[in-house]
Each structure stands twice: as structure tokens, then as C-alpha cells.
Design a protein around this motif. Structure first.
Motif, PDB file in Angstrom:
ATOM      1  N   LEU A  14       0.852  -1.187   0.000  1.00 33.52           N
ATOM      2  CA  LEU A  14       0.000   0.000   0.000  1.00 33.52           C
ATOM      3  C   LEU A  14       0.887   1.236   0.000  1.00 33.52           C
ATOM      4  CD1 LEU A  14      -2.794   1.308   0.131  1.00 33.52           C
ATOM      5  CD2 LEU A  14      -2.679   1.104   2.631  1.00 33.52           C
ATOM      6  N   GLU A  15       0.742   2.040  -1.043  1.00 33.51           N
ATOM      7  CA  GLU A  15       1.481   3.296  -1.143  1.00 33.51           C
ATOM      8  C   GLU A  15       0.486   4.440  -0.982  1.00 33.51           C
ATOM      9  OE1 GLU A  15       3.875   5.945  -4.457  1.00 33.51           O
ATOM     10  OE2 GLU A  15       3.764   3.782  -4.741  1.00 33.51           O
ATOM     11  N   ILE A  16       0.750   5.322  -0.039  1.00 29.99           N
ATOM     12  CA  ILE A  16      -0.102   6.480   0.200  1.00 29.99           C
ATOM     13  C   ILE A  16       0.547   7.681  -0.472  1.00 29.99           C
ATOM     14  CG2 ILE A  16      -1.256   7.914   1.923  1.00 29.99           C
ATOM     15  CD1 ILE A  16      -1.998   4.910   2.054  1.00 29.99           C
ATOM     16  N   ARG A  17      -0.201   8.349  -1.338  1.00 26.40           N
ATOM     17  CA  ARG A  17       0.303   9.551  -2.002  1.00 26.40           C
ATOM     18  C   ARG A  17      -0.515  10.754  -1.543  1.00 26.40           C
ATOM     19  NH1 ARG A  17       1.425   7.494  -8.216  1.00 26.40           N
ATOM     20  NH2 ARG A  17       3.090   6.019  -7.665  1.00 26.40           N
ATOM     21  N   ASP A  18       0.149  11.665  -0.885  1.00 26.29           N
ATOM     22  CA  ASP A  18      -0.472  12.893  -0.397  1.00 26.29           C
ATOM     23  C   ASP A  18      -0.577  13.869  -1.567  1.00 26.29           C
ATOM     24  OD1 ASP A  18      -1.109  15.357   0.721  1.00 26.29           O
ATOM     25  OD2 ASP A  18       0.360  15.216   2.332  1.00 26.29           O
ATOM     26  N   ILE A  19      -1.807  14.172  -1.989  1.00 29.59           N
ATOM     27  CA  ILE A  19      -1.987  15.010  -3.178  1.00 29.59           C
ATOM     28  C   ILE A  19      -1.527  16.449  -2.957  1.00 29.59           C
ATOM     29  CG2 ILE A  19      -3.870  13.581  -4.059  1.00 29.59           C
ATOM     30  CD1 ILE A  19      -5.768  15.954  -3.251  1.00 29.59           C
ATOM     31  N   THR A  20      -1.336  16.840  -1.703  1.00 34.65           N
ATOM     32  CA  THR A  20      -0.890  18.213  -1.451  1.00 34.65           C
ATOM     33  C   THR A  20       0.608  18.381  -1.689  1.00 34.65           C
ATOM     34  OG1 THR A  20      -0.528  17.863   0.925  1.00 34.65           O
ATOM     35  CG2 THR A  20      -2.736  18.569   0.238  1.00 34.65           C
ATOM     36  N   THR A  21       1.315  17.277  -2.001  1.00 34.25           N
ATOM     37  CA  THR A  21       2.760  17.366  -2.203  1.00 34.25           C
ATOM     38  C   THR A  21       3.146  17.570  -3.660  1.00 34.25           C
ATOM     39  OG1 THR A  21       3.020  14.960  -2.403  1.00 34.25           O
ATOM     40  CG2 THR A  21       3.216  15.921  -0.180  1.00 34.25           C
ATOM     41  N   ARG A  22       2.192  17.419  -4.586  1.00 34.17           N
ATOM     42  CA  ARG A  22       2.486  17.617  -6.013  1.00 34.17           C
ATOM     43  C   ARG A  22       1.317  18.328  -6.679  1.00 34.17           C
ATOM     44  NH1 ARG A  22       5.284  12.241  -8.540  1.00 34.17           N
ATOM     45  NH2 ARG A  22       7.051  12.162  -7.125  1.00 34.17           N
ATOM     46  N   ASP A  23       1.623  19.364  -7.422  1.00 32.09           N
ATOM     47  CA  ASP A  23       0.573  20.143  -8.085  1.00 32.09           C
ATOM     48  C   ASP A  23      -0.270  19.303  -9.035  1.00 32.09           C
ATOM     49  OD1 ASP A  23       1.322  22.437  -6.739  1.00 32.09           O
ATOM     50  OD2 ASP A  23       2.591  23.188  -8.372  1.00 32.09           O
ATOM     51  N   GLU A  24       0.371  18.381  -9.777  1.00 37.77           N
ATOM     52  CA  GLU A  24      -0.391  17.583 -10.740  1.00 37.77           C
ATOM     53  C   GLU A  24      -1.363  16.636 -10.034  1.00 37.77           C
ATOM     54  OE1 GLU A  24       3.654  15.405 -10.477  1.00 37.77           O
ATOM     55  OE2 GLU A  24       2.980  17.469 -10.491  1.00 37.77           O
ATOM     56  N   TRP A  25      -0.956  16.089  -8.899  1.00 35.87           N
ATOM     57  CA  TRP A  25      -1.867  15.228  -8.131  1.00 35.87           C
ATOM     58  C   TRP A  25      -3.012  16.056  -7.565  1.00 35.87           C
ATOM     59  CZ3 TRP A  25       2.135  12.204  -4.689  1.00 35.87           C
ATOM     60  CH2 TRP A  25       2.855  11.319  -5.488  1.00 35.87           C
ATOM     61  N   PHE A  26      -2.680  17.213  -7.026  1.00 38.36           N
ATOM     62  CA  PHE A  26      -3.709  18.064  -6.429  1.00 38.36           C
ATOM     63  C   PHE A  26      -4.728  18.491  -7.488  1.00 38.36           C
ATOM     64  CE2 PHE A  26      -5.552  21.980  -4.729  1.00 38.36           C
ATOM     65  CZ  PHE A  26      -5.925  21.539  -3.467  1.00 38.36           C
ATOM     66  N   GLY A  27      -4.226  18.902  -8.649  1.00 35.16           N
ATOM     67  CA  GLY A  27      -5.127  19.306  -9.733  1.00 35.16           C
ATOM     68  C   GLY A  27      -6.035  18.183 -10.193  1.00 35.16           C
ATOM     69  N   ALA A  28      -5.500  16.981 -10.218  1.00 43.50           N
ATOM     70  CA  ALA A  28      -6.274  15.838 -10.712  1.00 43.50           C
ATOM     71  C   ALA A  28      -7.266  15.292  -9.685  1.00 43.50           C
ATOM     72  CB  ALA A  28      -5.323  14.718 -11.139  1.00 43.50           C
ATOM     73  N   TYR A  29      -6.914  15.334  -8.398  1.00 46.73           N
ATOM     74  CA  TYR A  29      -7.701  14.606  -7.399  1.00 46.73           C
ATOM     75  C   TYR A  29      -8.264  15.446  -6.264  1.00 46.73           C
ATOM     76  CZ  TYR A  29      -5.235  10.823  -9.754  1.00 46.73           C
ATOM     77  OH  TYR A  29      -4.734   9.979 -10.699  1.00 46.73           O
ATOM     78  N   GLN A  30      -8.132  16.768  -6.314  1.00 45.27           N
ATOM     79  CA  GLN A  30      -8.546  17.577  -5.167  1.00 45.27           C
ATOM     80  C   GLN A  30     -10.011  17.388  -4.789  1.00 45.27           C
ATOM     81  OE1 GLN A  30      -8.476  21.854  -5.729  1.00 45.27           O
ATOM     82  NE2 GLN A  30      -8.600  21.592  -7.949  1.00 45.27           N
ATOM     83  N   TYR A  31     -10.862  17.072  -5.761  1.00 41.66           N
ATOM     84  CA  TYR A  31     -12.284  16.870  -5.466  1.00 41.66           C
ATOM     85  C   TYR A  31     -12.679  15.400  -5.507  1.00 41.66           C
ATOM     86  CZ  TYR A  31     -12.286  21.846  -6.446  1.00 41.66           C
ATOM     87  OH  TYR A  31     -12.001  23.186  -6.439  1.00 41.66           O
ATOM     88  N   GLU A  32     -11.711  14.525  -5.658  1.00 42.26           N
ATOM     89  CA  GLU A  32     -12.007  13.109  -5.881  1.00 42.26           C
ATOM     90  C   GLU A  32     -11.530  12.173  -4.789  1.00 42.26           C
ATOM     91  OE1 GLU A  32     -13.779  12.157  -8.581  1.00 42.26           O
ATOM     92  OE2 GLU A  32     -13.870  14.264  -9.163  1.00 42.26           O
ATOM     93  N   VAL A  33     -10.636  12.601  -3.909  1.00 39.15           N
ATOM     94  CA  VAL A  33     -10.040  11.679  -2.944  1.00 39.15           C
ATOM     95  C   VAL A  33     -11.098  11.070  -2.030  1.00 39.15           C
ATOM     96  CG1 VAL A  33      -7.725  12.654  -2.940  1.00 39.15           C
ATOM     97  CG2 VAL A  33      -9.427  13.566  -1.359  1.00 39.15           C
TER      98      VAL A  33
END
Length: 96
Positions: free
Chosen positions: A31-50
């Protein structure tokens, strides 16, 4: 096999899903946990989806594949059943 959980701090749905994933007894995965606040591309893609789950296996060259969002009410057993379908499908595809 690796499960990737896109998450963010303070997300109760993310924390609940992570706890359930860590309690699954009969499936073998990392299990790998990726904090979307650490990368702009993750935040942009998943900010409303997590929370968002992906399945990956770098040893078998399986790119990250999105998984359906489990219900927050799903039990550990229901989550295990759902994941076992996707993990076994990937293992079948590897055997072919």
C-alpha cells in the motif's frame, strides 16, 4: 502488486479507507499512500475526488490502473472481495 491511495491530510474518507486496506488479511499487496498536497499535478487531478485507488505492478510492467471508488460503508471483507477481482484479473492477464 501495489495499491496506490491518493489522499490528503484531514480527509476522513481517506483515513477510513486506508485503515480498512491495512486490515485486509487474504490479499498480498503493498500500500502506497500519495499525499496530493505534495504535487501540483496530483492536487489538480484529485482535489475533489479523494480517496482514489490505483492498482500497479512494476515488476510485471502493469501501468497504474484506476479502480472503482469503494463505498465508505464497505466492510473490510467487501473491500477485499472487490480488490480480489481486480488483482486476480491482472494475474490472469499475466499468465496469458
Amino acid at each position: 502488486m501495489r495499491l496506490i491511495l491518493y489522499s490528503k491530510p484531514g480527509c476522513h474518507l481517506c483515513e477510513g479507507l486506508q485503515e480498512k486496506l491495512e486490515k485486509i488479511p487474504n490479499l498480498s499487496f503493498e500500500l502506497e499512500i500519495r499525499d496530493i498536497t505534495t504535487r501540483d499535478e496530483w492536487f489538480g487531478a484529485y482535489q475533489y475526488e479523494v480517496p482514489v485507488l490505483y492498482l500497479s505492478d512494476t515488476e510485471k510492467d502493469i501501468a497504474e490502473q484506476p479502480l472503482p471508488r469503494p463505498s465508505p460503508r464497505a466492510t473490510v471483507q467487501q473491500l477485499e472481495q472487490m480488490l480480489s477481482k481486480y488483482i486476480s484479473n491482472n494475474q490472469k492477464n499475466d499468465a496469458e
